[in-house]
Design a protein around this motif. Structure first.
Motif, PDB file in Angstrom:
ATOM      1  N   CYS A 139      51.256 -99.866 -78.850  1.00  0.00           N
ATOM      2  CA  CYS A 139      50.692 -99.930 -77.493  1.00  0.00           C
ATOM      3  C   CYS A 139      49.161 -99.823 -77.600  1.00  0.00           C
ATOM      4  O   CYS A 139      48.602 -99.702 -78.695  1.00  0.00           O
TER       5      CYS A 139
ATOM      6  N   CYS B 160      51.213 -90.322 -80.454  1.00  0.00           N
ATOM      7  CA  CYS B 160      51.845 -89.499 -79.407  1.00  0.00           C
ATOM      8  C   CYS B 160      53.271 -89.147 -79.811  1.00  0.00           C
ATOM      9  O   CYS B 160      53.780 -89.631 -80.825  1.00  0.00           O
TER      10      CYS B 160
ATOM     11  N   CYS C 278      56.605 -93.964 -82.549  1.00  0.00           N
ATOM     12  CA  CYS C 278      57.219 -95.291 -82.727  1.00  0.00           C
ATOM     13  C   CYS C 278      57.210 -95.650 -84.211  1.00  0.00           C
ATOM     14  O   CYS C 278      56.153 -95.639 -84.847  1.00  0.00           O
TER      15      CYS C 278
HETATM   16  S1  SF4 Z   1      52.690 -96.895 -80.327  1.00  0.00           S
HETATM   17 FE1  SF4 Z   1      51.988 -95.948 -78.400  1.00  0.00          FE
HETATM   18  S2  SF4 Z   1      53.828 -94.991 -77.520  1.00  0.00           S
HETATM   19 FE2  SF4 Z   1      54.261 -95.432 -79.687  1.00  0.00          FE
HETATM   20  S3  SF4 Z   1      53.717 -93.505 -80.757  1.00  0.00           S
HETATM   21 FE3  SF4 Z   1      51.915 -94.841 -80.815  1.00  0.00          FE
HETATM   22  S4  SF4 Z   1      50.702 -94.200 -79.039  1.00  0.00           S
HETATM   23 FE4  SF4 Z   1      52.780 -93.436 -78.709  1.00  0.00          FE
END
Ligand code: SF4
Length: 447
Positions: free
Chosen positions: A50, A27, A31
């Motif tokens: 996540c 997304c 991160c």
């Molecule tokens: S860890 Fe979760 S919030 Fe972070 S980029 Fe990946 S999907 Fe998005």
């Protein structure tokens, strides 16, 4: 630019490999603090990711299929590159679409190809934050990085966005929970406001939840603009138009004015409802208005991992963020005319190339019907309805896991990718570069 792409190292069979600070491209939060454990070209752990990020990494497997198919039959890469270049150069109205799940290096080559073939370049922004892209061109953007939000943001607003489900680490990593340089108590130092038409999961995290009437975002935003200017409003009209009491809007405006650093994150609940770009313009104009009183910024909450990169690359190559046509030898921007779903639905394009997107699964029926009737090339890491319908289909390596490069986080900050292990398939950068070389040869471009 090719030399800046970090290539993955091959695993030794049975050996455990740790990739520190890998980047998740699932997304727009992008991160870049994920520690991956890799054994035998398989990711077994994704620390700090996540639930969506874990699914992205742990479910990843390399497609066991040929790297390219021509008319559904396995073919050599060389033959597929040649056929792809011919399709694009034969077309009188070629279009190139997708790109929001490709690294910037590949996006850059795709724009070059569109330029060489006098075609249209468009990205999935045209079906998500396209209205915001138009509003940025018209109103401008008072912006900031997510680091500034983490360190300074004491008034955090979300409008038509549900990060608890779409961007699960948004609250904890950037916007609500972090203890910042000027917010030593983290969450306790911030006020969180959610404006939406329904009570989503994000409402649980909000100090103030404002449930606005569906399709009345524009009216709500202009109510706030009027209150920012100190205009008197009729309480009954405001309630009828927005579904929210004037007193609630007044209280919100008082809090916004009293904040030291405010930010409004907005999502497709704003950009894809009645009003579209007028809604985004209203929100950006409200943000600008607020800077007469305090520091206030606005950011779209972007979905795909590198859709922000697509906007940036297409903008710095053509001057416009998406829906750009080169038929006259110079870039022209006209959403509605040069945006792919519209161009296809009107039956105008006569050849196409789709990159990391699936229009055959989510465009309108007339658009899908027309795409199926013209020769087109599809690049994707997975088999999709679009790759199945393509004249030439390339299976490409997955960016961020199998290939390096650069992506832009939703706040326009470029982030390098640290791939985990190699793929037998070529990257989209490689495929596009090979096609570009052949397109130039067919067109007699020597430079
Ligand atoms: S860890 Fe979760 S919030 Fe972070 S980029 Fe990946 S999907 Fe998005």
């Amino acid at each position: 630019m090719a030399s800046s792409i970090l290539e993955p190292t091959a695993s030794v069979p049975g050996e455990l490999k740790i990739i520190q600070d890998a980047t998740c491209t699932f997304c727009g939060c992008v991160c870049d603090d994920i520690d991956l454990t890799v054994v035998d070209n398989h990711i077994t752990e994704a620390k700090r990711a996540c639930v969506l990020g874990k699914a992205w990494f742990l479910n990843h497997s390399v497609e066991d299929k040929p790297s390219c198919l021509i008319e559904g039959k396995p073919a050599s890469l060389e033959a597929a590159y040649d056929r792809a270049a011919k399709i694009l150069t034969d077309g009188k109205y070629p279009i190139i679409y997708g790109l929001s799940d490709s690294p910037c290096e590949a996006q850059r080559v795709a724009v070059s190809i569109a330029d060489w073939i006098s075609g249209t370049i468009d990205t999935t922004t045209s079906v998500c934050h396209g209205p915001s892209g138009m509003a940025f061109q018209g109103v401008g953007e008072v912006t900031c990085s997510l680091g500034e939000v983490a360190n300074r943001g004491d008034m955090i607003m979300f409008w038509g966005s549900n990060p608890a489900e779409s961007h699960p680490r948004h609250f904890t990593k950037y916007s609500l929970m972090p203890k910042g340089m000027f917010l030593p108590n983290g969450r306790k130092d911030r006020t969180m406001v959610l404006v939406d038409v329904r009570k989503t999961k994000s409402a649980k995290a909000a100090d103030i939840f404002i449930q606005i009437k569906p399709r009345r975002d524009f009216e709500g935003l202009w109510t706030l603009r009027a209150l920012a200017k100190g205009l008197e409003l009729d309480a009954k009209v405001v309630l009828d138009e927005t579904g929210v009491e004037l007193a609630v809007w007044k209280d919100l405006m008082d809090r916004m004015k009293a904040a030291k650093f405010g930010v409004i994150f907005f999502g497709m609940g704003l950009t894809m409802t009645r009003g579209k770009h007028a809604n985004s313009e209203a929100l950006l104009a409200l943000t600008r208005d607020m800077n007469a009183f305090t520091r206030f910024t606005a950011k779209p909450n972007r979905g795909h991992g590198n859709v922000t990169g697509a906007d940036n690359v297409v903008s710095w190559r053509t001057g416009y963020p998406f829906g750009v046509n080169h038929a006259r030898g110079y870039p022209r921007f006209n959403p509605g005319e040069y945006t792919t779903s519209d161009t296809l639905a009107r039956g105008e394009a006569d050849s196409a190339m789709t990159i990391a997107c699936d229009p055959m699964a989510n465009f309108s029926e007339p658009a899908r019907r027309h795409l199926a009737s013209i020769p087109f090339i599809a690049l994707d890491a997975k088999e999709t309805p679009t790759t199945r319908a393509a004249a030439v289909a390339f299976t490409v390596a997955t960016y961020g896991i199998n290939t390096g490069g650069t992506v832009y986080r939703m706040d326009d900050v470029p982030i390098p990718l640290r791939p985990a292990f190699p793929s037998p398939h070529p990257s989209d950068f490689e495929v596009l570069s090979q096609i570009e070389t052949r397109v130039k040869k067919i067109l007699g471009v020597t430079a």
